[in-house]
Design a protein around this motif. Structure first.
Motif, PDB file in Angstrom:
ATOM      1  N   PHE A 133      50.679  20.019  25.547  1.00 11.60           N
ATOM      2  CA  PHE A 133      51.059  19.383  26.803  1.00 11.60           C
ATOM      3  C   PHE A 133      50.734  17.898  26.678  1.00 11.60           C
ATOM      4  O   PHE A 133      49.576  17.520  26.553  1.00 11.60           O
ATOM      5  CB  PHE A 133      50.291  19.993  27.971  1.00 11.60           C
ATOM      6  CG  PHE A 133      50.601  21.439  28.226  1.00 11.60           C
ATOM      7  CD1 PHE A 133      51.595  21.805  29.125  1.00 11.60           C
ATOM      8  CD2 PHE A 133      49.900  22.439  27.572  1.00 11.60           C
ATOM      9  CE1 PHE A 133      51.886  23.146  29.369  1.00 11.60           C
ATOM     10  CE2 PHE A 133      50.175  23.783  27.801  1.00 11.60           C
ATOM     11  CZ  PHE A 133      51.179  24.130  28.702  1.00 11.60           C
ATOM     12  N   ILE A 134      51.758  17.057  26.716  1.00 13.66           N
ATOM     13  CA  ILE A 134      51.585  15.618  26.556  1.00 13.66           C
ATOM     14  C   ILE A 134      52.179  14.916  27.776  1.00 13.66           C
ATOM     15  O   ILE A 134      53.370  15.063  28.076  1.00 13.66           O
ATOM     16  CB  ILE A 134      52.265  15.120  25.270  1.00 13.66           C
ATOM     17  CG1 ILE A 134      51.670  15.843  24.050  1.00 13.66           C
ATOM     18  CG2 ILE A 134      52.106  13.605  25.118  1.00 13.66           C
ATOM     19  CD1 ILE A 134      52.362  15.534  22.746  1.00 13.66           C
ATOM     20  N   ASN A 135      51.337  14.193  28.504  1.00 10.97           N
ATOM     21  CA  ASN A 135      51.751  13.464  29.705  1.00 10.97           C
ATOM     22  C   ASN A 135      52.413  14.382  30.725  1.00 10.97           C
ATOM     23  O   ASN A 135      53.484  14.085  31.256  1.00 10.97           O
ATOM     24  CB  ASN A 135      52.699  12.315  29.334  1.00 10.97           C
ATOM     25  CG  ASN A 135      52.063  11.307  28.406  1.00 10.97           C
ATOM     26  OD1 ASN A 135      50.870  11.032  28.510  1.00 10.97           O
ATOM     27  ND2 ASN A 135      52.841  10.771  27.484  1.00 10.97           N
ATOM     28  N   CYS A 136      51.786  15.507  30.976  1.00 10.47           N
ATOM     29  CA  CYS A 136      52.294  16.468  31.959  1.00 10.47           C
ATOM     30  C   CYS A 136      51.379  16.519  33.181  1.00 10.47           C
ATOM     31  O   CYS A 136      50.205  16.162  33.104  1.00 10.47           O
ATOM     32  CB  CYS A 136      52.393  17.861  31.347  1.00 10.47           C
ATOM     33  SG  CYS A 136      53.550  17.969  29.966  1.00 10.47           S
ATOM     34  N   LYS A 137      51.912  16.993  34.286  1.00  8.94           N
ATOM     35  CA  LYS A 137      51.095  17.152  35.481  1.00  8.94           C
ATOM     36  C   LYS A 137      51.587  18.359  36.274  1.00  8.94           C
ATOM     37  O   LYS A 137      52.752  18.765  36.187  1.00  8.94           O
ATOM     38  CB  LYS A 137      51.155  15.906  36.350  1.00  8.94           C
ATOM     39  CG  LYS A 137      52.533  15.588  36.922  1.00  8.94           C
ATOM     40  CD  LYS A 137      52.487  14.343  37.793  1.00  8.94           C
ATOM     41  CE  LYS A 137      53.873  14.036  38.373  1.00  8.94           C
ATOM     42  NZ  LYS A 137      53.829  12.839  39.254  1.00  8.94           N
ATOM     43  N   VAL A 138      50.669  18.926  37.043  1.00  2.00           N
ATOM     44  CA  VAL A 138      51.019  20.048  37.901  1.00  2.00           C
ATOM     45  C   VAL A 138      51.514  19.490  39.219  1.00  2.00           C
ATOM     46  O   VAL A 138      50.874  18.615  39.816  1.00  2.00           O
ATOM     47  CB  VAL A 138      49.798  20.959  38.128  1.00  2.00           C
ATOM     48  CG1 VAL A 138      50.155  22.099  39.075  1.00  2.00           C
ATOM     49  CG2 VAL A 138      49.291  21.503  36.810  1.00  2.00           C
ATOM     50  N   SER A 139      52.663  19.964  39.690  1.00  2.66           N
ATOM     51  CA  SER A 139      53.229  19.440  40.937  1.00  2.66           C
ATOM     52  C   SER A 139      52.308  19.740  42.104  1.00  2.66           C
ATOM     53  O   SER A 139      51.616  20.757  42.147  1.00  2.66           O
ATOM     54  CB  SER A 139      54.609  20.050  41.188  1.00  2.66           C
ATOM     55  OG  SER A 139      54.491  21.419  41.483  1.00  2.66           O
TER      56      SER A 139
END
Length: 458
Positions: free
Chosen positions: A35-41
């Motif tokens: 996971f690279i530069n991901c976020k949980v909404s």
């Protein structure tokens, strides 16, 4: 997914309903996740999948960079490699809804990881007692109520202590003062095989860390700012069982090569561009040589003489990978290699200006009666060959010498006397039926593009 993919990388992705569904449906199939530069909404945080819904029983590799996804994982019992990296810019950008690695998240990981072997961490950590007391007030401790807002040194230490299966530790990006960093080497039950240090770690702290981790068998000292002869001598003394040592691009060490060559268990030695090691130091080191188990050796741009190199190689006939590019190696030394190092898989002779056609074909005249002229083609197991930038190599020499049943990669860049024509190319391709990466001199007027890098690390 009908092709049973096991490795996935998510980059710049928001973990929304569709991603959650995908992750949940195929969670048993994943072996590697990034996971690279991901976020949980923010919407997902209000759902039933807010935390720890992923049960990845078969996952072995997990890499998280600038992504607030660690709390999504409930069960990862077989993960052996865990990397959690967070840039300073990312840390500053975290909102009140974002979740980074915290003492609480670490305590949850402790409940599900059982086989961790490699741990890499790059994140802001609170390490002094004053800051710790500001977080844990009114009698609270990291054990009773782990923080959901910060990661402490105490939390990291408890995590490492909990997982005594850890054998590799990457500290190269962990932002801690040297004296604090060294305290990690004192963690109860920690028995490392490999460690990566920050580039600015002072020499004295390298020594102290190694003295506390005598189980180390692999050490990467390349590009560290303060690696001197004293450092190397101390390391060799406290780590006599070293199997892998990397000291590339060092402009300081010299006499300590004597101690390095006395490491009886060394199998991988990389001294590329260690220009301060003199011819005399190599001669003295070979006289006291005890390193007889080398499998990979990189002496690129070294000042070792033909005689010292031959003596070193004669005692290490099981070599698999050898890089002696940019050295003064002669046809006679190459002949010794071709005759004796029959297990070689990778050989780099880039810019060895004394190597000529008779050296690679084994047709030179020997007046010493000590040599048995042997062609390069005697190395039947060779898979990678680089003889670029050698002006004494010609078309005829290549045709006579380059005949390998398993050769995959061949570099002949910028050889002044190579003038390739179609018939030459066809002959070489016929003589090397498994050739995949074939790159010739620009003077040839034609290139065979490589499908992959010529790629041994040496």
């Amino acid at each position: 997914m009908t092709r049973q993919f096991e490795w996935f990388e998510f980059m710049n992705i928001t973990i929304c309903d569709s991603v959650v569904g995908f992750l949940k449906q195929f969670s048993k199939q994943f072996v590697g996740l990034e996971f690279i530069n991901c976020k949980v909404s923010s919407h997902k945080r209000k759902s039933k999948y807010r935390e720890r819904f992923l049960k990845c029983d078969n996952l072995k590799y997990l890499n998280i960079e600038n992504s607030d996804v660690i709390t999504l994982f409930a069960i990862v019992p077989n993960v052996t490699t865990l990397k959690i990296h967070e840039s300073s810019d990312y840390a500053l950008s975290l909102t009140n809804y974002a979740v980074s690695l915290t003492d609480y998240a670490v305590s949850q990981l402790n409940k599900t990881l059982f086989k961790l072997e490699m741990f890499s961490l790059n994140i802001s950590v609170i390490y002094n007692e004053a800051d710790y007391k500001k977080i844990y007030t009114n009698g609270e401790t990291i054990e009773t109520n782990p923080s959901k807002s910060v990661l402490s040194l105490a939390g990291i230490k408890k995590f490492i202590e909990k997982h005594n299966t850890i054998k590799q530790l990457d500290l190269s990006m962990l932002r801690l003062p040297p004296e604090i960093l060294v305290t990690i080497s004192n963690i109860i039950g920690l028995k490392l095989k490999n460690v990566l240090f920050p580039l600015d770690l002072p020499s004295s702290f390298i020594k102290r860390f190694c003295e506390n981790q005598f189980s180390l068998t692999s050490l990467q000292l390349t590009s560290l700012l303060d690696v001197t002869d004293d450092t190397i001598s101390a390391v060799c003394k406290c780590l006599p069982n070293l199997e892998k040592l990397f000291i590339k691009y060092n402009r300081v060490i010299g006499e300590s090569i004597v101690e390095i060559f006395q490491l009886e268990h060394i199998e991988v030695l990389d001294l590329e561009n260690s220009a301060a090691i003199s011819e005399l130091s190599y001669q003295q080191a070979v006289l006291k040589l005890k390193a007889f188990k080398l499998k990979e050796l990189n002496l690129r741009s070294s000042r070792i003489t033909d005689h010292s190199l031959c003596e070193l190689l004669k005692h290490n006939l099981n070599l698999r990978h050898l890089n002696i590019s940019h050295t003064s190696v002669s046809n006679e030394t190459l002949n010794m290699i071709c005759r004796n190092l029959i297990n070689l898989e990778s050989l780099k002779l880039d810019s060895c200006r004394r190597i000529s056609d008779p050296g690679i074909t084994g047709e030179f005249e020997d007046n010493s009666n000590f040599l048995t002229p042997t062609p390069l083609s005697n190395l039947k197991n060779l898979r990678k060959l680089d003889i670029s930038n050698n002006r004494l190599i010609t078309n005829d020499g290549c045709i006579k010498a380059i005949k390998f049943p398993n050769l995959r990669s061949l570099f002949l860049n910028e050889c002044d006397n190579l003038f390739f024509r179609n018939y030459v190319e066809n002959i070489l391709l016929e003589q090397n039926p498994r050739l995949n990466d074939f790159i010739v001199s620009s003077k040839a007027g034609r290139y065979f593009k490589s499908n992959q890098m010529f790629g041994y690390s040496f």
